[in-house]
Design an enzyme around this catalytic site. Structure first.
Site, short mmCIF file in Angstrom:
data_model
loop_
_atom_site.label_atom_id
_atom_site.label_comp_id
_atom_site.label_asym_id
_atom_site.label_seq_id
_atom_site.Cartn_x
_atom_site.Cartn_y
_atom_site.Cartn_z
CG ASP A 27 -0.46 -16.81 8.55
OD1 ASP A 27 0.60 -16.84 9.21
OD2 ASP A 27 -1.59 -16.81 9.07
CB ILE A 69 12.04 2.83 -0.21
CG1 ILE A 69 11.48 1.98 -1.37
CG2 ILE A 69 12.69 4.11 -0.72
CD1 ILE A 69 10.27 2.59 -2.07
CB SER A 70 12.50 4.73 4.49
OG SER A 70 11.57 3.87 5.14
CB ALA A 113 1.50 0.15 6.54
N PRO A 165 0.80 -1.23 0.00
CG PRO A 165 -0.02 -1.02 2.18
CD PRO A 165 0.61 -2.01 1.24
CG ASN A 200 8.34 -1.90 0.26
OD1 ASN A 200 7.75 -1.95 1.34
ND2 ASN A 200 8.97 -0.81 -0.17
NE ARG A 257 7.17 4.77 9.57
CZ ARG A 257 6.05 4.81 8.86
NH1 ARG A 257 5.70 3.78 8.12
NH2 ARG A 257 5.28 5.88 8.89
CG HIS A 271 5.39 -1.94 10.23
ND1 HIS A 271 6.74 -2.21 10.29
CD2 HIS A 271 5.26 -0.94 9.29
CE1 HIS A 271 7.39 -1.42 9.45
NE2 HIS A 271 6.51 -0.64 8.82
#
Ligand code: DQA
Length: 143
Positions: free
Chosen positions: A86, A100-101, A76, A9, A73, A110, A79
């Site tokens: 699963d 990326i960060s 969110a 997302p 990636n 995070r 987390h």
């Protein structure tokens, strides 16, 4: 060898989204980088992005059935999504968790990932260039 790159997302908004954190490259730029990197290494790379958790779960099932490696990636979902975890747990080829960060120098929430212990490797903080590094590692590993 096939490598899937799955982005979760808000990653479709790269370039517009918090450029100080995620950089100026757009998702289209990211797709081009991944495809060109794969092309130069002789591996097929397919990049997808979704804001819908169920769609991501389905893509991970597809990768599991294909025995394909995945650069994930999960944004969110990283987390907190046990559903994504699963699904990722069913992969048999290497899984690279990518951010990326550098999530470890950002907010506390995070710092935890529900995916890292499933991953072959974890990359964070290399910007969009991290995708090319991950693809190169996967391609060289399979040679
Ligand atoms: C991210 C980091 C996550 O914490 C965040 O929710 C994202 C992007 C990254 O690429 O740095 O959406 O995965």
């Amino acid at each position: 060898m096939k490598i899937f790159v799955f982005n979760g997302p808000n990653l479709g908004r790269l370039g517009k989204r918090e450029p100080g954190v995620y950089g100026a490259s757009t998702h289209d730029d990211l797709v081009r980088l991944c495809e060109e990197t794969g092309g130069s290494l002789g591996v097929e790379v397919e990049v997808r992005q979704t804001d819908h958790e169920g769609e991501m779960v389905g893509w991970l099932h597809e990768a599991a059935d294909a025995g394909a490696a995945v650069v994930l990636n999960a944004g969110a979902w990283t987390h907190y999504s046990i559903a994504v975890r699963d699904a990722a747990a069913q992969l048999t080829a290497p899984l690279i968790e990518l951010h990326i960060s550098n999530v470890h120098r950002r907010e506390e929430f995070r710092h935890h990932s529900v995916l890292s212990d499933l991953a072959t490797g974890v990359m964070a903080g290399f910007g969009v260039a991290g995708y090319a590094l991950a693809i190169r590692w996967l391609a060289e590993r399979s040679n």
